[in-house]
Design an enzyme around this catalytic site. Structure first.
Site, PDB file in Angstrom:
ATOM      1  N   GLU A 177       0.835  -1.206   0.000  1.00 21.87           N
ATOM      2  CA  GLU A 177       0.000   0.000   0.000  1.00 21.87           C
ATOM      3  C   GLU A 177       0.869   1.255   0.000  1.00 21.87           C
ATOM      4  OE1 GLU A 177      -4.138   0.144   1.746  1.00 21.87           O
ATOM      5  OE2 GLU A 177      -3.047   1.324   3.227  1.00 21.87           O
ATOM      6  N   HIS A 182       7.133 -27.230   2.583  1.00 18.45           N
ATOM      7  CA  HIS A 182       6.153 -28.155   2.008  1.00 18.45           C
ATOM      8  C   HIS A 182       5.076 -27.403   1.223  1.00 18.45           C
ATOM      9  CE1 HIS A 182       7.779 -31.557   4.326  1.00 18.45           C
ATOM     10  NE2 HIS A 182       8.051 -30.621   5.219  1.00 18.45           N
ATOM     11  N   LYS A 210     -13.044   2.070  -3.399  1.00 18.77           N
ATOM     12  CA  LYS A 210     -14.207   2.410  -2.587  1.00 18.77           C
ATOM     13  C   LYS A 210     -15.246   3.156  -3.421  1.00 18.77           C
ATOM     14  CE  LYS A 210     -11.723   2.678   1.828  1.00 18.77           C
ATOM     15  NZ  LYS A 210     -11.302   3.563   2.934  1.00 18.77           N
TER      16      LYS A 210
END
Length: 529
Positions: free
Chosen positions: A322, A351, A455
């Protein structure tokens, strides 16, 4: 290089912070002395910019704001007496409020005392507190923590199910600087509904951290919440963990918030110095620049070999991406900067995706995080002269070697333990590295226009939904396809969005929309019966 040559390079390029017990090894990064020499002048300019930032310069020019998260752990450095006083007063209030809660002097409506804490926030308002809670929490916590960190109804239902019958003794903390963040607003309303369903007054169980006179601040005061704490405009969400945003939950949990601040303060002191090999944040920033050619062309993989640091990569993902993911430079040029961040924990990563890291696409560099202390007390010998912790170190060093053999670059960050002081120092280290790197690539690390754009787009979608529902209700019993309905509400170009909205509406009982199958998904018809 031979192992001996690697050892000599390790000794040459090991940065040690004795007061913190930290060390940073950059020897497995394939930079040259010429690179370091070339970067000295840009780094000098970055240091000067950071000094001006800490003195109170407008470091976020797009929003015309100061950037003051460094003052949180050294209030005496704040440029205005009022800011320093507010920081100190807020910390004192955090301690006082937690003591009142723990002592049972501030009590819930019907229960004897508060024993649980529900935190409602998103982004930095949740990730910071989550990292601290998971890294430092344990069986002796004073309060048990839960999080609403999304606007997913099922997710909130799951959390409320875990809270269970202890809701009457649960304190809810709502965190939003603007008070207008919709995800947080939604979580607050869902929590409020849950309390009311139990015959409880939400205000008697609620606390806010928000900006002065914000939408949330006004709501909290109108409904007689227990308390509000400040969130200042010179603090960004992703750098707010050492403000009330992170300190209040940690103190209520029973954690050492003074240790967090002390570790951050000491790391700040270490990372202000300009001697490169004594400044781990400057070295991190330079290695990020080296690995990605100053353009973020390689991903940053964070591999902490400690379960308690599982959320570190998630926390750094927001802090780094960000802050650094920006389209424009400070002078308005299109640069499309950023560094992608992901990670797991060792040796789980062995793994999961180390196979690709060693042999697959070469588009990354790794930071291993080693924690020297295994646990409190001695460990069980798993076999002769080896404990589980010894194996963990073996996997770390083995993976590091295996990557180097395939020309994959890595750094090794070593810390003494996972204590409050160490965690505070880790947070401060990466905050400073982000700030320095942003200066090196000439971007504003302290705004997030891309988040705001998302937004706004979400608001457009919800406005389309309102128009659809209004039309369907006005034409009750009349069905239409997505194309037909998009045209009917005057948005034919938004047919795809209308289709997705209708599919969601028909899958849920909330708005009374039903769906009739067609010969293809796009022939389906929707109506309000």
């Amino acid at each position: 290089m031979s192992q001996r040559e690697l050892w000599e390079r390790y000794k040459r390029y090991l940065c040690v912070s004795p007061s913190l017990g930290f060390s940073l090894d950059i020897s497995r990064m394939k930079f040259t002395e010429a690179f370091l020499d070339r970067m000295r002048e840009p780094l000098k300019a970055a240091f000067e910019a950071m000094e001006e930032l800490e003195k109170g310069a407008i470091a976020n020019p797009d929003e015309k704001r100061q950037v003051g998260h460094y003052w949180l752990r050294a209030s005496e450095l704040s440029p205005e007496a009022g800011i320093g006083r507010s920081i100190r007063d807020t910390l004192a209030d955090v301690h006082w409020f937690a003591e009142e809660i723990h002592a049972g002097r501030i009590v819930p409506q019907t229960a004897e005392r508060f024993t649980q804490l529900l935190i409602v926030g998103i982004g930095g308002s949740a990730l910071g507190p989550q990292l601290v809670a998971d890294a430092l929490g344990g069986a002796s916590d004073r309060m048990k923590l839960f999080f609403f960190d999304n606007t997913d109804p099922d997710g909130m239902d799951r959390v409320l199910a875990q809270v269970g019958d202890k809701l009457p003794e649960t304190l809810t903390l709502v965190i939003s600087k603007s008070g207008g963040t919709k995800e947080t607003r939604n979580g607050m309303l869902e929590a409020e509904r849950a309390y009311k369903a139990r015959g409880l007054e939400f205000g008697a169980h609620a606390v806010a951290i928000t900006g002065d006179n914000s939408e949330l601040d006004r709501y909290a005061k109108k409904h007689s919440w227990l308390r509000t704490f400040p969130m200042w405009d010179w603090i960004g969400g992703r750098t707010s963990v050492l403000s009330a945003v992170g300190l209040l939950p940690a103190r209520l949990q029973g954690l050492d918030v003074d240790g967090l601040l002390a570790g951050a303060r000491e790391m700040d002191r270490q990372t202000r110095q300009r001697e490169l090999m004594r400044n781990p944040a400057a070295l991190l920033a330079l290695m990020w620049f080296h690995a990605g050619d100053g353009r973020g062309t390689r991903d940053m993989v964070i591999l902490p070999y400690k379960d308690r640091l599982l959320l570190l990569s998630k926390y750094l993902q927001q802090l780094v991406m960000e802050s650094l993911g920006k389209e424009l430079s400070l002078d308005g040029q299109v640069v499309n900067q950023g560094i992608a961040v992901y990670g797991n924990k060792g040796s789980t990563d062995q793994h999961a995706y180390v196979q690709q890291l060693r042999e697959g696409v070469h588009n990354f560099f790794v930071t291993f995080v080693e924690v020297l202390k295994d646990r409190e007390g001695p460990s069980l010998p798993i076999e002769e002269d080896a404990t589980s912790g010894d194996y963990l170190v073996g996997f770390l060093l083995g993976t590091r070697r295996a990557l180097y053999e395939k020309d994959r670059e890595s750094m090794l960050l070593t810390v003494p333990d996972v204590s409050a002081r160490t965690l505070g120092a880790l947070i401060a280290l990466y905050e400073r590295a982000v700030g320095l790197y942003a200066q090196l690539v000439h971007i504003n690390a302290y705004h997030q226009p891309g988040v705001e754009a998302g937004k706004k787009a979400a608001g457009t979608v919800l406005e389309l939904q309102r128009k659809l529902l209004s039309h369907l209700r006005a034409k009750k019993g009349q069905a239409g396809t997505a194309d037909e309905l998009a045209g009917a509400i005057g948005a034919p170009d938004e047919a795809e969005t209308v289709f997705h909205v209708l599919e969601h509406l028909a899958a849920n009982p909330d708005h009374g929309v039903t769906r009739t199958e067609g010969t293809s998904p796009f022939d389906a018809r929707y109506q309000v019966a």
